[in-house]
Design a protein around this motif. Structure first.
Motif, PDB file in Angstrom:
ATOM      1  N   ARG A  98     -56.125 -19.575  11.257  1.00 12.21           N
ATOM      2  CA  ARG A  98     -55.194 -18.455  11.080  1.00 12.21           C
ATOM      3  C   ARG A  98     -54.313 -18.279  12.296  1.00 12.21           C
ATOM      4  NH1 ARG A  98     -58.624 -14.845  10.904  1.00 12.21           N
ATOM      5  NH2 ARG A  98     -59.045 -14.749   8.648  1.00 12.21           N
ATOM      6  N   GLN A  99     -54.899 -18.364  13.484  1.00  9.53           N
ATOM      7  CA  GLN A  99     -54.113 -18.177  14.704  1.00  9.53           C
ATOM      8  C   GLN A  99     -53.046 -19.256  14.840  1.00  9.53           C
ATOM      9  OE1 GLN A  99     -56.218 -16.915  18.154  1.00  9.53           O
ATOM     10  NE2 GLN A  99     -54.826 -17.875  19.589  1.00  9.53           N
ATOM     11  N   SER A 100     -53.374 -20.495  14.487  1.00  8.39           N
ATOM     12  CA  SER A 100     -52.386 -21.574  14.544  1.00  8.39           C
ATOM     13  C   SER A 100     -51.229 -21.302  13.601  1.00  8.39           C
ATOM     14  CB  SER A 100     -53.040 -22.913  14.189  1.00  8.39           C
ATOM     15  OG  SER A 100     -53.982 -23.293  15.169  1.00  8.39           O
ATOM     16  N   ILE A 101     -51.559 -20.764  12.422  1.00 12.75           N
ATOM     17  CA  ILE A 101     -50.502 -20.449  11.456  1.00 12.75           C
ATOM     18  C   ILE A 101     -49.617 -19.328  11.980  1.00 12.75           C
ATOM     19  CG2 ILE A 101     -50.041 -19.545   9.142  1.00 12.75           C
ATOM     20  CD1 ILE A 101     -52.647 -20.904   8.237  1.00 12.75           C
ATOM     21  N   LEU A 102     -50.239 -18.258  12.476  1.00 14.34           N
ATOM     22  CA  LEU A 102     -49.475 -17.099  12.928  1.00 14.34           C
ATOM     23  C   LEU A 102     -48.662 -17.382  14.180  1.00 14.34           C
ATOM     24  CD1 LEU A 102     -52.059 -14.226  12.294  1.00 14.34           C
ATOM     25  CD2 LEU A 102     -50.304 -15.158  10.777  1.00 14.34           C
ATOM     26  N   LEU A 103     -49.100 -18.329  14.984  1.00 14.45           N
ATOM     27  CA  LEU A 103     -48.347 -18.713  16.180  1.00 14.45           C
ATOM     28  C   LEU A 103     -47.222 -19.690  15.859  1.00 14.45           C
ATOM     29  CD1 LEU A 103     -51.180 -19.118  18.845  1.00 14.45           C
ATOM     30  CD2 LEU A 103     -49.390 -17.374  18.796  1.00 14.45           C
ATOM     31  N   GLY A 104     -47.176 -20.128  14.604  1.00 13.98           N
ATOM     32  CA  GLY A 104     -46.118 -21.062  14.225  1.00 13.98           C
ATOM     33  C   GLY A 104     -46.426 -22.504  14.568  1.00 13.98           C
ATOM     34  N   LYS A 105     -47.674 -22.783  14.984  1.00 11.57           N
ATOM     35  CA  LYS A 105     -48.032 -24.176  15.273  1.00 11.57           C
ATOM     36  C   LYS A 105     -48.086 -24.997  14.000  1.00 11.57           C
ATOM     37  CE  LYS A 105     -50.705 -22.983  19.421  1.00 11.57           C
ATOM     38  NZ  LYS A 105     -52.030 -23.037  20.088  1.00 11.57           N
ATOM     39  N   ALA A 106     -48.332 -24.327  12.869  1.00 13.72           N
ATOM     40  CA  ALA A 106     -48.279 -24.966  11.552  1.00 13.72           C
ATOM     41  C   ALA A 106     -47.260 -24.193  10.724  1.00 13.72           C
ATOM     42  CB  ALA A 106     -49.656 -24.939  10.888  1.00 13.72           C
ATOM     43  N   LEU A 175     -49.101  -2.438  17.305  1.00 17.29           N
ATOM     44  CA  LEU A 175     -48.092  -3.275  17.943  1.00 17.29           C
ATOM     45  C   LEU A 175     -47.670  -2.703  19.290  1.00 17.29           C
ATOM     46  CD1 LEU A 175     -45.855  -4.183  14.866  1.00 17.29           C
ATOM     47  CD2 LEU A 175     -47.502  -5.645  16.032  1.00 17.29           C
ATOM     48  N   ALA A 176     -47.644  -1.371  19.403  1.00 18.94           N
ATOM     49  CA  ALA A 176     -47.313  -0.752  20.689  1.00 18.94           C
ATOM     50  C   ALA A 176     -48.361  -1.106  21.734  1.00 18.94           C
ATOM     51  CB  ALA A 176     -47.208   0.766  20.530  1.00 18.94           C
ATOM     52  N   HIS A 177     -49.620  -1.132  21.333  1.00 19.49           N
ATOM     53  CA  HIS A 177     -50.686  -1.523  22.258  1.00 19.49           C
ATOM     54  C   HIS A 177     -50.529  -2.977  22.685  1.00 19.49           C
ATOM     55  CE1 HIS A 177     -53.310   1.806  20.265  1.00 19.49           C
ATOM     56  NE2 HIS A 177     -52.463   2.299  21.144  1.00 19.49           N
ATOM     57  N   ILE A 178     -50.183  -3.826  21.723  1.00 22.04           N
ATOM     58  CA  ILE A 178     -49.997  -5.243  22.044  1.00 22.04           C
ATOM     59  C   ILE A 178     -48.813  -5.414  22.991  1.00 22.04           C
ATOM     60  CG2 ILE A 178     -49.459  -7.512  21.075  1.00 22.04           C
ATOM     61  CD1 ILE A 178     -50.841  -6.556  18.487  1.00 22.04           C
ATOM     62  N   HIS A 179     -47.747  -4.653  22.747  1.00 16.92           N
ATOM     63  CA  HIS A 179     -46.577  -4.715  23.634  1.00 16.92           C
ATOM     64  C   HIS A 179     -46.966  -4.351  25.061  1.00 16.92           C
ATOM     65  CE1 HIS A 179     -42.645  -4.075  25.354  1.00 16.92           C
ATOM     66  NE2 HIS A 179     -42.896  -2.787  25.514  1.00 16.92           N
ATOM     67  N   ARG A 251     -50.790 -11.762  16.824  1.00 18.50           N
ATOM     68  CA  ARG A 251     -50.831 -10.470  16.132  1.00 18.50           C
ATOM     69  C   ARG A 251     -49.447  -9.844  16.001  1.00 18.50           C
ATOM     70  NH1 ARG A 251     -55.527  -7.694  19.569  1.00 18.50           N
ATOM     71  NH2 ARG A 251     -55.151  -5.914  18.176  1.00 18.50           N
ATOM     72  N   LEU A 252     -48.412 -10.523  16.501  1.00 20.53           N
ATOM     73  CA  LEU A 252     -47.059  -9.981  16.432  1.00 20.53           C
ATOM     74  C   LEU A 252     -46.221 -10.608  15.325  1.00 20.53           C
ATOM     75  CD1 LEU A 252     -45.896  -9.651  20.159  1.00 20.53           C
ATOM     76  CD2 LEU A 252     -46.130  -7.811  18.503  1.00 20.53           C
TER      77      LEU A 252
END
Length: 318
Positions: A98-106, A175-179, A251-252
């Motif tokens: 999932r992380q690879s997908i969300l990061l755009g690696k796939a 998202l504010a926390h992640i920012h 997560r963004l």
């Protein structure tokens, strides 16, 4: 009067008020039970540490009061030995993919490696891989088809833009926390990278920057944007920073999917160019400042999308 003498007299008075007798400057233990110790905790601790009681009484009091203190602080010993909630292996596999997908690696349309290859690479069974893929399919991230041209593929987003914006609105607080986390991490990473990045790393970032300018959609833009930020984090030479930036970036993805990527493409392109220039010069302060300004600008763009949508549909701001 000496302050220490005054304090000792005050302690004696408090002990008398608590019903604790004093004999030859040694407090009697006969009438003291655990409830009295708990009710007069501070006074008793002081009496122990100033040796106002003999060693036998100190030992007994310490045993009772330490047990009470541990209980008052949340039963630390019990918490430490309580059963661990360890996620199943398939959860870890699903998280990795999932992380690879969300990061755009796939990218959408990309085929995942066969089950056997995934199992061997990840060091798990094929059953574990199969269960992880079932989870991701249920989330709408992948699809599976049979036949000679079949396999498991990354899916494109099927929800409408309005649905994705509503999802962003609901996730605004997170998202504010992640920012805020990114603001703490990535400017530091950029400053470290300015000192540590090799010529090969800078060349790689140049290639990534070129791919960002040539991206033609959200998926390819996200891939190039993530590659740049992760490249800078990796160049910091700190694996802890890299891992944290990867998690925050993953997560963004919702924020990127709801906005016009061409706006991000233009503003991010300029910001990345400034960061790259500072990295080439080895200017730590400028690299950190450029990264911080870039993150603030990106967050302002996300905030504008949310606020505009909230005005249109009158969704209360979270």
């Amino acid at each position: 009067m000496d302050a220490s003498v005054e304090l000792l007299r005050a302690v004696e008075q408090e002990l008398r008020n608590a019903g604790l007798s004093s004999e030859s400057r040694v407090i009697s233990f006969d009438s003291i039970n655990s409830e009295q110790l708990q009710a007069n905790n501070d006074v008793c601790w002081y009496a122990i540490h100033t040796k106002r009681v003999d060693w036998r009484r100190r030992k007994k009091w310490l045993s009772i009061m330490t047990e009470q203190s541990m209980s008052a602080k949340g039963n630390f010993g019990q918490d430490m030995l309580s059963p661990l909630q360890v996620p199943a292996a398939y959860v870890h596999v699903a998280n990795r993919i999932r992380q690879s997908i969300l990061l755009g690696k796939a990218l959408p349309g990309d085929r995942l490696p066969p089950e056997r290859q995934l199992a061997e690479s990840l060091g798990v069974s094929r059953v574990t891989v199969r269960e992880a893929l079932r989870v991701l399919q249920g989330e709408g991230l992948i699809s599976t088809s049979r036949g000679n041209a079949g396999g498991t593929f990354i899916k494109d987003l099927e929800s409408s833009r309005e649905e994705r914006i509503l999802k962003l609105v609901n996730a605004k607080s997170e998202l504010a926390h992640i920012h805020e986390l990114r603001l703490a991490l990535e400017p530091m990473a950029a400053g470290l990278a300015a000192k540590r990045a090799s010529s090969d790393v800078l060349q790689h970032l140049e290639v990534v920057q070129a791919s960002l300018y040539s991206s033609t959609g959200v998926a390819t833009f996200r891939q190039a944007d993530s590659a740049f930020h992760l490249g800078v984090a990796a160049a910091s030479g700190n694996p802890c920073i890299l891992a944290a930036v990867e998690d925050a970036r993953a997560r963004l993805f919702t924020a990127l999917d709801v906005s016009d990527f061409r706006v991000h493409q233009e503003t991010s392109g300029r910001a990345h160019a400034e960061i790259l220039a500072a990295l080439r010069e080895g200017d730590t302060a400028s690299a950190s400042t450029a990264m911080a300004e870039h993150l603030e600008q990106a967050w302002n763009e996300i905030t504008e999308i949310v606020e505009d949508y909230e005005r249109q549909v009158r969704v209360p701001a979270s």
